[in-house]
Design a protein around this motif. Structure first.
Motif, PDB file in Angstrom:
ATOM      1  N   GLU A 121      -8.549   6.993 -15.227  1.00 51.63           N
ATOM      2  CA  GLU A 121      -7.912   8.268 -15.594  1.00 51.63           C
ATOM      3  C   GLU A 121      -7.034   8.714 -14.441  1.00 51.63           C
ATOM      4  N   LEU A 122      -5.780   9.003 -14.771  1.00 46.55           N
ATOM      5  CA  LEU A 122      -4.807   9.373 -13.738  1.00 46.55           C
ATOM      6  C   LEU A 122      -3.917  10.486 -14.261  1.00 46.55           C
ATOM      7  N   GLN A 123      -3.223  11.150 -13.361  1.00 40.19           N
ATOM      8  CA  GLN A 123      -2.091  11.962 -13.786  1.00 40.19           C
ATOM      9  C   GLN A 123      -0.982  10.976 -14.161  1.00 40.19           C
ATOM     10  N   ARG A 124      -0.048  11.411 -14.989  1.00 38.14           N
ATOM     11  CA  ARG A 124       1.051  10.522 -15.390  1.00 38.14           C
ATOM     12  C   ARG A 124       1.825  10.080 -14.140  1.00 38.14           C
ATOM     13  N   ALA A 125       1.956   8.760 -13.979  1.00 34.14           N
ATOM     14  CA  ALA A 125       2.510   8.232 -12.724  1.00 34.14           C
ATOM     15  C   ALA A 125       3.960   7.807 -12.869  1.00 34.14           C
ATOM     16  N   GLU A 126       4.708   7.918 -11.773  1.00 31.73           N
ATOM     17  CA  GLU A 126       6.075   7.357 -11.753  1.00 31.73           C
ATOM     18  C   GLU A 126       6.375   6.815 -10.365  1.00 31.73           C
ATOM     19  N   ARG A 127       7.378   5.965 -10.299  1.00 32.39           N
ATOM     20  CA  ARG A 127       7.761   5.332  -9.032  1.00 32.39           C
ATOM     21  C   ARG A 127       7.940   6.386  -7.941  1.00 32.39           C
ATOM     22  N   GLY A 128       7.372   6.124  -6.790  1.00 32.31           N
ATOM     23  CA  GLY A 128       7.519   7.050  -5.674  1.00 32.31           C
ATOM     24  C   GLY A 128       6.349   8.009  -5.519  1.00 32.31           C
ATOM     25  N   ASP A 129       5.495   8.119  -6.536  1.00 26.81           N
ATOM     26  CA  ASP A 129       4.297   8.963  -6.393  1.00 26.81           C
ATOM     27  C   ASP A 129       3.373   8.387  -5.312  1.00 26.81           C
ATOM     28  N   ILE A 130       2.588   9.286  -4.719  1.00 24.94           N
ATOM     29  CA  ILE A 130       1.548   8.841  -3.782  1.00 24.94           C
ATOM     30  C   ILE A 130       0.225   8.812  -4.537  1.00 24.94           C
ATOM     31  N   LEU A 131      -0.380   7.647  -4.583  1.00 25.02           N
ATOM     32  CA  LEU A 131      -1.641   7.517  -5.318  1.00 25.02           C
ATOM     33  C   LEU A 131      -2.782   7.348  -4.313  1.00 25.02           C
ATOM     34  N   ALA A 132      -3.837   8.129  -4.530  1.00 17.99           N
ATOM     35  CA  ALA A 132      -4.995   8.036  -3.639  1.00 17.99           C
ATOM     36  C   ALA A 132      -6.176   7.442  -4.396  1.00 17.99           C
ATOM     37  N   VAL A 133      -6.799   6.441  -3.819  1.00 21.16           N
ATOM     38  CA  VAL A 133      -8.086   5.961  -4.334  1.00 21.16           C
ATOM     39  C   VAL A 133      -9.136   6.538  -3.402  1.00 21.16           C
ATOM     40  N   LEU A 134     -10.101   7.240  -3.989  1.00 19.60           N
ATOM     41  CA  LEU A 134     -11.079   7.980  -3.180  1.00 19.60           C
ATOM     42  C   LEU A 134     -12.314   7.120  -2.871  1.00 19.60           C
ATOM     43  N   VAL A 135     -13.016   7.515  -1.839  1.00 22.32           N
ATOM     44  CA  VAL A 135     -14.297   6.900  -1.458  1.00 22.32           C
ATOM     45  C   VAL A 135     -14.122   5.408  -1.098  1.00 22.32           C
ATOM     46  N   THR A 136     -13.167   5.155  -0.228  1.00 21.69           N
ATOM     47  CA  THR A 136     -12.908   3.771   0.187  1.00 21.69           C
ATOM     48  C   THR A 136     -13.303   3.517   1.642  1.00 21.69           C
ATOM     49  N   GLY A 137     -14.150   4.394   2.193  1.00 22.54           N
ATOM     50  CA  GLY A 137     -14.502   4.247   3.612  1.00 22.54           C
ATOM     51  C   GLY A 137     -15.372   3.038   3.919  1.00 22.54           C
ATOM     52  N   ALA A 138     -16.126   2.566   2.935  1.00 18.36           N
ATOM     53  CA  ALA A 138     -17.034   1.436   3.205  1.00 18.36           C
ATOM     54  C   ALA A 138     -16.533   0.173   2.526  1.00 18.36           C
ATOM     55  N   TYR A 139     -16.650  -0.943   3.220  1.00 19.38           N
ATOM     56  CA  TYR A 139     -16.369  -2.265   2.659  1.00 19.38           C
ATOM     57  C   TYR A 139     -14.951  -2.378   2.091  1.00 19.38           C
ATOM     58  N   ASN A 140     -14.010  -1.638   2.643  1.00 19.97           N
ATOM     59  CA  ASN A 140     -12.606  -1.818   2.292  1.00 19.97           C
ATOM     60  C   ASN A 140     -11.902  -2.409   3.497  1.00 19.97           C
ATOM     61  N   TYR A 141     -11.692  -1.601   4.549  1.00 16.45           N
ATOM     62  CA  TYR A 141     -11.042  -2.140   5.753  1.00 16.45           C
ATOM     63  C   TYR A 141     -11.830  -3.341   6.278  1.00 16.45           C
ATOM     64  N   SER A 142     -13.163  -3.242   6.239  1.00 14.96           N
ATOM     65  CA  SER A 142     -13.962  -4.334   6.822  1.00 14.96           C
ATOM     66  C   SER A 142     -13.879  -5.616   6.000  1.00 14.96           C
ATOM     67  N   MET A 143     -13.481  -5.521   4.747  1.00 13.35           N
ATOM     68  CA  MET A 143     -13.354  -6.722   3.913  1.00 13.35           C
ATOM     69  C   MET A 143     -11.893  -7.073   3.652  1.00 13.35           C
ATOM     70  N   ALA A 144     -10.977  -6.404   4.321  1.00 13.50           N
ATOM     71  CA  ALA A 144      -9.548  -6.611   4.051  1.00 13.50           C
ATOM     72  C   ALA A 144      -9.096  -7.987   4.538  1.00 13.50           C
ATOM     73  N   SER A 145      -8.072  -8.502   3.888  1.00 11.37           N
ATOM     74  CA  SER A 145      -7.524  -9.811   4.272  1.00 11.37           C
ATOM     75  C   SER A 145      -6.006  -9.714   4.364  1.00 11.37           C
ATOM     76  N   ASN A 146      -5.412 -10.821   4.770  1.00 11.10           N
ATOM     77  CA  ASN A 146      -3.947 -10.903   4.814  1.00 11.10           C
ATOM     78  C   ASN A 146      -3.414 -11.745   3.667  1.00 11.10           C
ATOM     79  N   TYR A 147      -4.153 -11.821   2.567  1.00  8.92           N
ATOM     80  CA  TYR A 147      -3.705 -12.618   1.422  1.00  8.92           C
ATOM     81  C   TYR A 147      -2.262 -12.257   1.070  1.00  8.92           C
ATOM     82  N   ASN A 148      -1.496 -13.281   0.754  1.00 10.66           N
ATOM     83  CA  ASN A 148      -0.052 -13.135   0.483  1.00 10.66           C
ATOM     84  C   ASN A 148       0.707 -12.632   1.718  1.00 10.66           C
ATOM     85  N   ARG A 149       0.100 -12.816   2.883  1.00  7.66           N
ATOM     86  CA  ARG A 149       0.702 -12.367   4.154  1.00  7.66           C
ATOM     87  C   ARG A 149       1.065 -10.891   4.090  1.00  7.66           C
ATOM     88  N   ILE A 150       0.123 -10.126   3.601  1.00  7.12           N
ATOM     89  CA  ILE A 150       0.316  -8.677   3.568  1.00  7.12           C
ATOM     90  C   ILE A 150      -0.412  -8.098   4.782  1.00  7.12           C
TER      91      ILE A 150
END
Ligand code: LLP
Length: 433
Positions: free
Chosen positions: A373-402
């Motif tokens: 469920e989201l507000q109606r989105a368009e290019r340039g909007d800032i989207l926040a995914v909440l509650v990402t403090g655990a197991y996000n940065y620590s599991m991050a990779s450089n897949y696709n050289r990102i």
């Protein structure tokens, strides 16, 4: 308030994180970016410490399971708050050392510590090794004897609990790469080996039954089985186990459908249960240790992205694509973990749009969520995914050289870079040919 009280909406209709405007944070630091509300992590540490000291005495030591989120600043914070930590690799130990974390408050975990890990951890003087298996015990004993020291250890034990069926089962979870099972007799064998090993001081036992658990019952079952085992050890070996580490695992509210747990009352419940089992099995109350990761840091975090394309496929679904994805958050791809997302610049608008949130990797499984469920989105909007403090940065990779996003800590109206954004140059740092 959205989900947790540090996520709110300001007079501009923008999402705020710890009181700071998420749209302004995105402008200042770029996207994608991990934002962390430092006060939330500190408050969680204090809740665990206060409850643990109240229930288990002044020498209680909750450990932060640092696999959930690891960088030097978080170890400094944990040290300042008086926490211990759980490290699981040479890299985590090194990061903790660089941060000046007191080594005696480190518990060193892992099911396959290398000889180098063992040497490095001993050089550092870590407080306890949590020994997984007989091979490790022998290697540790050899190294400790060589150094003429006695290394304090806990043994990792498999109590045979399935936290998802909420049952102590005879076979469930015995088939695990971690620890020694009570049911097979291997747990008692390794206890006896530890007691007979040179350079080893058996201080305690450890178990960890799982993660994102909302009920008390699996913890209660685990405590019961572990305390019965401590009583068996006393009877069979005449040896008193002094420390019982019950692991981590408390659940966190990621969506409106999740409950919120009071960690303070959960700790009080566990203390009551442990006390009563100790009485039943006639053993002295051990020093009880808890080892939370997720519940200390998850809710403090949010990830900010910029919306790129919005694709509506008639009679199928809507795709909203953002400038991050599985490299910064692999949890949906791995576990179909559910999240809450908000368009930060339209946070006061109703979330009446349904979309699949897609990342930018060349892979159709690169999603952050489906049917969100989201507000109606368009290019340039800032989207926040909440509650990402655990197991996000620590599991991050450089897949696709990102490059990995930065970690930004906010506190009392100030925002600081805690981990800088990786650059393209960082990506080729180790390329030799
Ligand atoms: N202690 C031990 C020995 C552990 O293995 C873990 C987590 C913890 C403590 C901390 O558990 P927590 O309080 O965070 O639930 N990558 C998965 C989670 C893996 C958890 C591994 N062990 C995820 O993203 O959900």
């Amino acid at each position: 308030m959205i989900l947790h009280k540090h996520f709110d909406v300001n007079e501009k209709g923008h999402l705020t994180i710890g009181g700071m405007d998420a749209v302004e944070l995105a402008e200042r630091f770029g996207t994608p970016a991990y934002i962390l509300d430092e006060n939330v992590i500190r408050a969680n540490c204090r809740e665990y410490l206060t409850a643990a000291r109240r229930e288990f005495g002044e020498d209680a030591l909750p450990l932060y399971a640092s696999k959930a989120l690891c960088f030097t600043g978080i170890y400094k914070l944990a040290a300042e708050e008086g926490m211990g930590i759980d490290c699981v690799s040479g890299g985590e130990l090194f990061t903790a050392k660089q941060a000046g974390f007191p080594a005696e408050r480190i518990y060193f975990h892992g099911n396959n510590k290398t000889d180098r890990d063992i040497r490095d951890a001993m050089d550092m003087g870590v407080g306890r090794f949590v020994v997984d298996n007989p091979d490790e015990l022998r290697a540790l004993s050899k190294e400790a004897s060589k150094r003429g020291i006695r290394q304090g250890i806990l043994l990792r034990i498999t109590p045979g609990i399935d936290p998802h069926t909420h049952k102590a089962v005879v076979t469930g979870n015995i088939d695990s790469k971690f620890g020694s099972a009570i049911a097979t007799g291997q747990a008692m064998d390794i206890v006896k080996q530890a007691l007979a090993s040179d350079g080893i001081e058996l201080i305690g036992l450890h178990c960890h039954i799982g993660s994102q658990i909302f009920d008390l019952e699996p913890f209660s079952d685990a405590a019961n089985i572990m305390i019965r085992f401590i009583a068996d050890i006393k009877r069979e070996c005449g040896y008193e186990i002094r420390e019982l580490n019950l692991g981590g695992g408390f659940g966190v509210k990621y969506t409106e459908y999740d409950r919120e747990i009071s960690y303070s009352s959960a700790i009080a419940d566990i203390a009551r249960i442990v006390r009563s089992f100790c009485k039943t099995h006639e053993i002295a109350m051990p020093r009880v240790i808890l080892e939370p990761g997720r519940s200390l840091v998850a809710a403090a975090g949010a990830t900010l992205y910029t919306v790129g394309s919005v694709k509506e496929i008639p009679s199928f679904r809507n795709y909203v694509s953002v400038d991050g994805g599985m490299p910064d958050n692999p949890r949906y791809a791995l576990y179909q973990s559910q999240y809450t997302a908000v368009i930060a610049n339209k946070a006061d608008k109703p979330r009446d749009y349904r979309a699949t949130l897609a990342g930018r990797c060349c892979e159709s499984g690169d999603l952050l969520g489906e049917n969100m469920e989201l507000q109606r989105a368009e290019r340039g909007d800032i989207l926040a995914v909440l509650v990402t403090g655990a197991y996000n940065y620590s599991m991050a990779s450089n897949y696709n050289r990102i490059p990995r996003p930065p970690v930004i800590m906010v506190k009392d109206g100030e925002a600081r870079v805690a981990v800088r954004r990786e650059t393209y140059k960082d990506l080729i740092r180790n390329d030799v040919l």
